[in-house]
Design an enzyme around this catalytic site. Structure first.
Site, mmCIF file in Angstrom:
data_model
loop_
_atom_site.group_PDB
_atom_site.id
_atom_site.type_symbol
_atom_site.label_atom_id
_atom_site.label_comp_id
_atom_site.label_asym_id
_atom_site.label_seq_id
_atom_site.Cartn_x
_atom_site.Cartn_y
_atom_site.Cartn_z
ATOM 1 N N TRP A 1 25.456 36.541 28.415
ATOM 2 C CA TRP A 1 26.205 37.791 28.270
ATOM 3 C C TRP A 1 26.558 37.867 26.792
ATOM 4 O O TRP A 1 27.439 37.167 26.304
ATOM 5 C CB TRP A 1 27.460 37.743 29.141
ATOM 6 N N LYS B 1 36.610 51.565 41.211
ATOM 7 C CA LYS B 1 35.455 51.067 41.983
ATOM 8 C C LYS B 1 34.266 52.021 41.813
ATOM 9 O O LYS B 1 33.146 51.624 41.557
ATOM 10 C CB LYS B 1 35.807 50.986 43.483
ATOM 11 N N CYS C 1 28.684 33.599 30.098
ATOM 12 C CA CYS C 1 27.315 33.179 30.390
ATOM 13 C C CYS C 1 27.336 32.155 31.513
ATOM 14 O O CYS C 1 28.396 31.691 31.929
ATOM 15 C CB CYS C 1 26.698 32.535 29.154
ATOM 16 N N GLU D 1 32.857 51.818 38.217
ATOM 17 C CA GLU D 1 32.199 50.538 37.919
ATOM 18 C C GLU D 1 30.739 50.540 38.366
ATOM 19 O O GLU D 1 29.849 50.089 37.633
ATOM 20 C CB GLU D 1 32.924 49.399 38.629
ATOM 21 N N GLU E 1 42.580 52.244 41.788
ATOM 22 C CA GLU E 1 41.551 51.256 42.172
ATOM 23 C C GLU E 1 40.341 51.942 42.785
ATOM 24 O O GLU E 1 39.196 51.595 42.488
ATOM 25 C CB GLU E 1 42.146 50.222 43.135
ATOM 26 N N HIS F 1 50.430 69.377 35.274
ATOM 27 C CA HIS F 1 50.856 69.324 33.869
ATOM 28 C C HIS F 1 49.670 69.120 32.927
ATOM 29 O O HIS F 1 49.853 68.780 31.758
ATOM 30 C CB HIS F 1 51.878 68.182 33.679
ATOM 31 N N ASN G 1 28.629 28.473 26.797
ATOM 32 C CA ASN G 1 29.379 29.608 27.347
ATOM 33 C C ASN G 1 30.731 29.638 26.639
ATOM 34 O O ASN G 1 31.462 28.650 26.655
ATOM 35 C CB ASN G 1 29.589 29.449 28.851
ATOM 36 N N GLY G 2 31.032 30.744 25.986
ATOM 37 C CA GLY G 2 32.303 30.843 25.251
ATOM 38 C C GLY G 2 32.077 31.429 23.872
ATOM 39 O O GLY G 2 31.021 32.042 23.619
ATOM 40 N N ARG H 1 27.050 36.174 35.971
ATOM 41 C CA ARG H 1 27.916 35.821 34.841
ATOM 42 C C ARG H 1 27.413 36.427 33.548
ATOM 43 O O ARG H 1 28.118 36.410 32.544
ATOM 44 C CB ARG H 1 28.002 34.296 34.681
ATOM 45 N N LYS I 1 31.483 39.812 35.380
ATOM 46 C CA LYS I 1 32.434 39.435 36.425
ATOM 47 C C LYS I 1 33.786 39.074 35.835
ATOM 48 O O LYS I 1 34.838 39.404 36.383
ATOM 49 C CB LYS I 1 31.881 38.259 37.231
HETATM 50 C C1 BG6 Z 1 36.230 42.673 35.002
HETATM 51 C C2 BG6 Z 1 35.657 42.669 36.420
HETATM 52 O O1 BG6 Z 1 35.320 42.110 34.102
HETATM 53 O O2 BG6 Z 1 37.430 41.920 34.961
HETATM 54 C C3 BG6 Z 1 36.687 43.326 37.330
HETATM 55 O O3 BG6 Z 1 34.456 43.434 36.408
HETATM 56 C C4 BG6 Z 1 37.987 42.539 37.265
HETATM 57 O O4 BG6 Z 1 36.218 43.363 38.656
HETATM 58 C C5 BG6 Z 1 38.470 42.359 35.824
HETATM 59 O O5 BG6 Z 1 38.961 43.224 37.998
HETATM 60 C C6 BG6 Z 1 39.534 41.286 35.755
HETATM 61 O O6 BG6 Z 1 38.946 40.049 36.132
HETATM 62 P P1 BG6 Z 1 39.825 38.851 36.711
HETATM 63 O O7 BG6 Z 1 38.817 37.795 37.020
HETATM 64 O O8 BG6 Z 1 40.776 38.449 35.636
HETATM 65 O O9 BG6 Z 1 40.514 39.363 37.943
#
Ligand code: BG6
Length: 608
Positions: A75, A485, A2, A488, A481, A504, A101-102, A27, A603
């Site tokens: 969140w 992307k 959060c 996501e 990756e 396979h 937050n936590g 966040r 994030k």
């Molecule tokens: C996810 C993010 O929550 O956490 C990704 O959406 C990120 O983009 C992954 O790669 C790991 O986060 P961090 O901050 O540990 O690199």
């Protein structure tokens, strides 16, 4: 995860809280709220949904008069998004308000204890326990009461607390969750992330675990975990405000993709001095470096994918085994760790719970840990034995871009530094790598300078339901990756397959019209990949090949081609990921998705 904010000063608090919460919404954005003190009473306004709804409900804060307040964007972890579960949470008497937050891991027994004491609860959250705990522990002094209350708490928390009895004050504390204090002219702030208050102040203090801060308009009093008052240095942040705003781009993600040349420059250049690789004076014991027999790289999401490229770099140059683990697996698989091993934790935010736990697991076993992190003062950065920062600046968009490319660059720097110390790269080889690394930012600039072809290809495929990525070696790690992307932010089902493994099993999913993005940016395995391209084409797949400039032959086996310049096998992924980031971005934008805040993602995930 959060976002929390607090303001005490002469100005109306609510508009300031709303503006900062806007910059914290990445966040967490399932509900939001504010509490402001006016006429010695705490007024709370909160609701489920995006922050804009709260702004509308309070007429941009005008309906919530008062000069001291706290705010929150959520969140959800405990209790699904709802009015009652959104923050701030008031104590039963209404005299205390809390934003958090936590996660409070022992909130259930605390809640039961408080219920026995006659307290009642409106929400399913862990946080509301803290509001009533404040009342239960009341010492008649806000800071002392907070210190008493947190003694009962287990878990991670960054807290902002108001008391109706101390109308000018905000109290704050942190434990395993980020919290910053901002010093202003006649006003002071608490916040989860620096960018959100850069337009208000540039003088900030990073709170450490267990520290308590008591803010009023004139000053800030800091208490250590023993309740003793102490002076705390603030430092000046020279990030420009636009760093926190979109710099003229439609989305933070595009701004951050285009910032990659600068981020790479910032990350690489300061680490090469007079032909030597120097890592911010990390005092690595030369004897230990020479004795190093294995490296474990541990991370989540894109950072894990960067780690896979780190394995290629480190094994290639140091000739020692490198394991790459997803943190949530590593922390429970009882990894074999020895004193002559190094555990590298990679994390953009430095706050990802599984990565923190993996770090503590390694430290618990007496193994040296090195963190590659982007957020200064974050938990992983502070707890690791060594920290190598990626100087990418603040990354707001949930899907990481510059965070990833600077992590791979940092891994290359680490590799060169260790090989240099171990005498495993000749002067000439080190010079070559130095030149290649220093040329990366310009090469990236060139790749990012023209989006036309990527945009055109995105317009051809944005409505596909399944998209496959294939590659070999570094191109397979890259395809992981590229596929992530796309998943996501576009919400299209996509998977990455080792090109040689397709036959396979997964090739059964290929049918006429299926899009296969084939990566052939590494020279060593390119020919093998070409035969895999022919395999899928034979099943009717449409092939988009990402390959090197001047690779004419590939035109004959692919339907569409995207090209990147060749740098060297080890650093190639830093360039080759750029068109894949852009492809994902344009596909997502064409699908009208919220590119910066994709559904179901955050994030950094600060809960297990
Ligand atoms: C996810 C993010 O929550 O956490 C990704 O959406 C990120 O983009 C992954 O790669 C790991 O986060 P961090 O901050 O540990 O690199």
């Amino acid at each position: 995860m959060c976002g929390i904010i607090g303001y005490t000063g002469p100005r109306q608090a609510a508009p300031i809280l709303l503006d900062a919460l806007k910059k914290l919404e990445y966040r967490g954005y399932d509900s939001a709220g504010m509490a402001v003190i006016s006429h010695d009473a705490i007024q709370v306004r909160k609701m489920r949904g995006r922050l804009q709804l709260l702004a509308n409900m309070t007429r941009d804060g005008r309906d919530l008069p008062g000069t001291v307040g706290i705010g929150h964007t959520r969140w959800a972890t405990h209790g699904e998004p709802s009015y009652y579960n959104s923050h701030p949470h008031l104590s039963n008497s209404g005299r205390f308000a809390v934003v958090h937050n936590g996660i409070i891991e022992n909130y259930r027994p605390l809640k039961d204890m408080l219920i026995q004491k006659g307290y009642t609860f409106l929400s399913a959250t862990d946080t509301e326990v803290i509001s009533n705990l404040m009342e239960y522990c009341d010492q008649g002094d806000l800071a002392r009461t907070l210190m008493a209350a947190v003694k009962h708490l287990q878990g991670s928390y960054a807290l902002g607390v108001l008391s109706a009895d101390e109308p000018d004050h905000i109290a704050a504390v942190r434990q395993d969750s980020p919290l910053i204090v901002g010093r202003g002219e006649g006003e002071n702030f608490i916040v989860s992330d620096i960018p959100a208050i850069l337009n208000l102040t540039r003088d900030v203090c990073l709170m450490k675990d267990g520290e308590v801060a008591l803010l009023d308009p004139k000053g800030i009093t800091f208490y250590n975990e023993y309740g003793e008052i102490f002076e705390k240095e603030s430092f000046h942040v020279d990030w420009d405000v636009s760093a926190a705003e979109k710099g003229g781009y439609e989305h933070f993600m595009m701004k951050e993709m285009m910032e990659q040349p600068t981020a790479l420059k910032e990350t690489i250049r300061p680490r090469i001095k007079d032909g030597r690789f120097v890592l911010d004076g990390l005092q690595l014991d030369p004897e230990w470096v020479k004795s190093l027999s294995m490296v474990h790289i541990v991370a989540c999401g894109s950072a894990y994918h960067a780690g896979r490229l780190g394995k290629n770099l480190l094994e290639g140059r140091l000739g020692i085994p490198v394991d790459v683990d997803i943190a949530s697996e590593f922390r429970y698989r009882h990894p074999i760790l020895r004193p002559d091993h190094l555990v590298v934790i990679i994390s953009q935010s430095g706050e990802t719970a599984d990565s923190i736990a993996a770090l503590r697991e390694a430290k618990g076993k007496g193994v040296k840990t090195l963190a590659i992190v982007n957020v200064v003062g974050s938990t992983i950065a502070r707890e690791a034995d060594y920290t190598l920062y990626t100087w990418a600046g603040p990354e707001i968009a949930v899907a990481t871009t510059k965070g990833y490319t600077t992590q791979v660059a940092a891994l290359a720097l680490l590799t060169c530094c260790l090989a240099q110390e171990r005498g495993q790269m000749s002067g000439e080889e080190l010079q070559q790598m130095e030149a290649l690394l220093l040329s990366l930012p310009d090469a990236a600039e060139e790749v990012l300078s023209d989006h036309k072809e990527v945009q055109h290809l995105a317009s051809l495929f944005f409505n596909h339901k399944d998209i496959f990525f294939i590659g070999r070696g570094i191109d397979y790690s890259l395809s992981l990756e590229g596929s992530l992307k796309l998943k996501e932010i576009s919400y299209i089902h996509s998977e990455a397959q080792p090109a040689g493994e397709l036959k396979h099993g997964a090739i059964s999913l290929i049918q006429p019209g299926t899009l296969v993005i084939a990566l052939a940016t590494g020279k060593r395995l390119r020919d093998k990949t070409i035969s895999n391209i022919q395999e899928v084409r034979a099943r009717g797949a449409v092939v988009l090949a990402l390959c090197l400039e001047h690779d004419e032959e590939i035109e004959s086996v692919a339907d569409h081609v995207l090209r990147v310049p060749f740098l060297c096998e080890e650093l190639q992924p830093i360039l080759a990921i750029l068109p894949l980031q852009l492809f994902a971005y344009y596909v997502a934008a064409l699908n009208g998705n919220d590119v910066d805040k994709p559904r179901n993602l955050a994030k950094s995930v600060t809960v297990e």
